[in-house]
Scaffold this active site. Structure first.
Site, PDB file in Angstrom:
ATOM      1  N   LYS A 199       0.900  -1.269  -0.063  1.00 53.67           N
ATOM      2  CA  LYS A 199      -0.038   0.029  -0.132  1.00 53.67           C
ATOM      3  C   LYS A 199       0.775   1.261   0.015  1.00 53.67           C
ATOM      4  CE  LYS A 199      -3.963  -2.411   2.292  1.00 53.67           C
ATOM      5  NZ  LYS A 199      -4.398  -2.732   3.501  1.00 53.67           N
ATOM      6  N   ASP A 231     -11.077   3.216   3.924  1.00 55.16           N
ATOM      7  CA  ASP A 231     -11.539   1.858   4.165  1.00 55.16           C
ATOM      8  C   ASP A 231     -13.001   1.519   3.851  1.00 55.16           C
ATOM      9  OD1 ASP A 231      -9.612  -0.274   3.811  1.00 55.16           O
ATOM     10  OD2 ASP A 231      -9.130  -0.320   5.998  1.00 55.16           O
ATOM     11  N   GLN A 266      -4.584  -1.282   9.780  1.00 56.01           N
ATOM     12  CA  GLN A 266      -4.651  -2.923   9.157  1.00 56.01           C
ATOM     13  C   GLN A 266      -5.145  -3.891  10.069  1.00 56.01           C
ATOM     14  OE1 GLN A 266      -3.383  -3.537   5.896  1.00 56.01           O
ATOM     15  NE2 GLN A 266      -4.297  -5.400   6.369  1.00 56.01           N
TER      16      GLN A 266
END
Ligand code: NAD
Length: 284
Positions: A49, A116, A93
């Site tokens: 990422k 997200d 994460q």
């Protein structure tokens, strides 16, 4: 024989478009990625990422915290990132260590920075059909589908898996695209029968080659979200990645199919960058 949907190429095109937009509009999007503990798979995702962000022109900062981090410490970091004007996207994460309540952390992220799309506010907005950050993997699935079939209305879509991060939101997006949506899961009675009726089949189960080729309807579009690492029979001692669908068997019947790797995976990152750029534009 199915045509393979090249997710890697489509993701590359999207990243190129984003890089162009960033320079044309002189944006400086910022993405903060938070990694707690030393989960190897998470390490790889976070690195990928970060690299993709930098290549696209997005400022990326990674916050690495020890596995023993407390919930209050993580909440404090989230609050700091919420207040940071350079940061337009915050990604924590998953999975998080057991002492931390992941839902409480996600809910603490400013919904305007929740790139997200996992916070209750964004999920609620998604279900209501309101503007929101669309979760990255489901968004990627829809882009891949539309790439090969712009007319989704009325199609029978089967989503296998009901997780909050893939199954449920992808089902919402298919519904919003006017598909007739079925969600199958571990308690579904006759999965093969559900598959046989599906014009669109999305597999997000987490079990290697679980969906058998003969279950797939002739001419269906198959999107395989699964990422499973298995021992490679051809190379003793080595492993390889496979999806949730028996690729060879399904490709013999489907019209279109996504590969693993190189299908949904790269799209997830491209959509994360897309959401971050969208957030930076909105902040301006
Ligand atoms: P999860 O474990 O949270 O959910 C799996 C779902 O599969 C559950 O809802 C369960 O009901 C269903 N399931 C389990 N056994 C079943 C059975 N026998 N029949 C029917 N359904 C069954 O997993 P997840 O987070 O949704 O991820 C699913 C897969 O997608 C994993 O392989 C994961 O690695 C992968 N994934 C890929 C990406 C990507 O970027 N490509 C992103 C997220 C997840």
């Amino acid at each position: 024989m199915a045509e393979v949907i090249d997710g890697a190429a489509i993701a590359k095109r999207i990243r190129g478009e984003l890089a162009h937009l960033i320079s044309a509009k002189k944006l400086q999007p910022g993405l903060a990625v938070v990694l707690v503990g030393d989960n190897q798979a998470s390490e790889v995702y976070v690195r990928n990422k970060g690299r993709a962000s930098e290549e696209t022109g997005i400022l990326s900062e990674t916050h690495r915290l020890p596995a023993a981090t407390t919930q209050d410490e993580l909440l404090a970091l989230v609050a700091q990132l919420n207040a940071d004007k350079k940061i337009h996207g915050i990604l924590v994460q998953l999975p998080l260590p057991p002492q931390i309540d992941a839902q409480a952390i996600i809910a603490a992220i400013d919904p305007d920075k929740d790139v997200d799309g996992f916070s209750p506010v964004n999920i609620g907005r998604l279900s209501l059909g309101l503007p929101c950050f669309v979760p990255c993997t489901p968004q990627g699935c829809m882009i891949l589908l539309r790439e090969v079939e712009p007319h989704l209305a009325g199609k029978r879509a089967l989503v296998i898996g009901r997780s909050n991060i893939v199954g449920k939101p992808v089902a919402q997006l298919l519904l919003a695209a006017n598909c007739t949506v079925t969600i199958a899961h571990s308690r579904t009675r006759d999965l093969a029968d559900e598959c046989r009726r599906a014009d669109i089949l999305i597999a997000a189960i987490g079990k290697p080659a679980f969906v058998r080729g003969e279950w797939v309807k002739e001419g269906a579009i198959v999107v395989d979200v699964g990422i499973n690492r298995i021992a490679d029979p051809a190379l003793p001692g080595k492993t390889r990645l496979v999806g949730d669908v028996d690729f060879k068997g399904a490709a013999a019947r489907a019209a279109f199919i996504t590969p693993v790797p190189g299908g949904v995976g790269p799209m997830t990152i491209a959509c994360l960058l897309k959401n971050t750029v969208q957030s930076a534009e909105k902040a301006r």
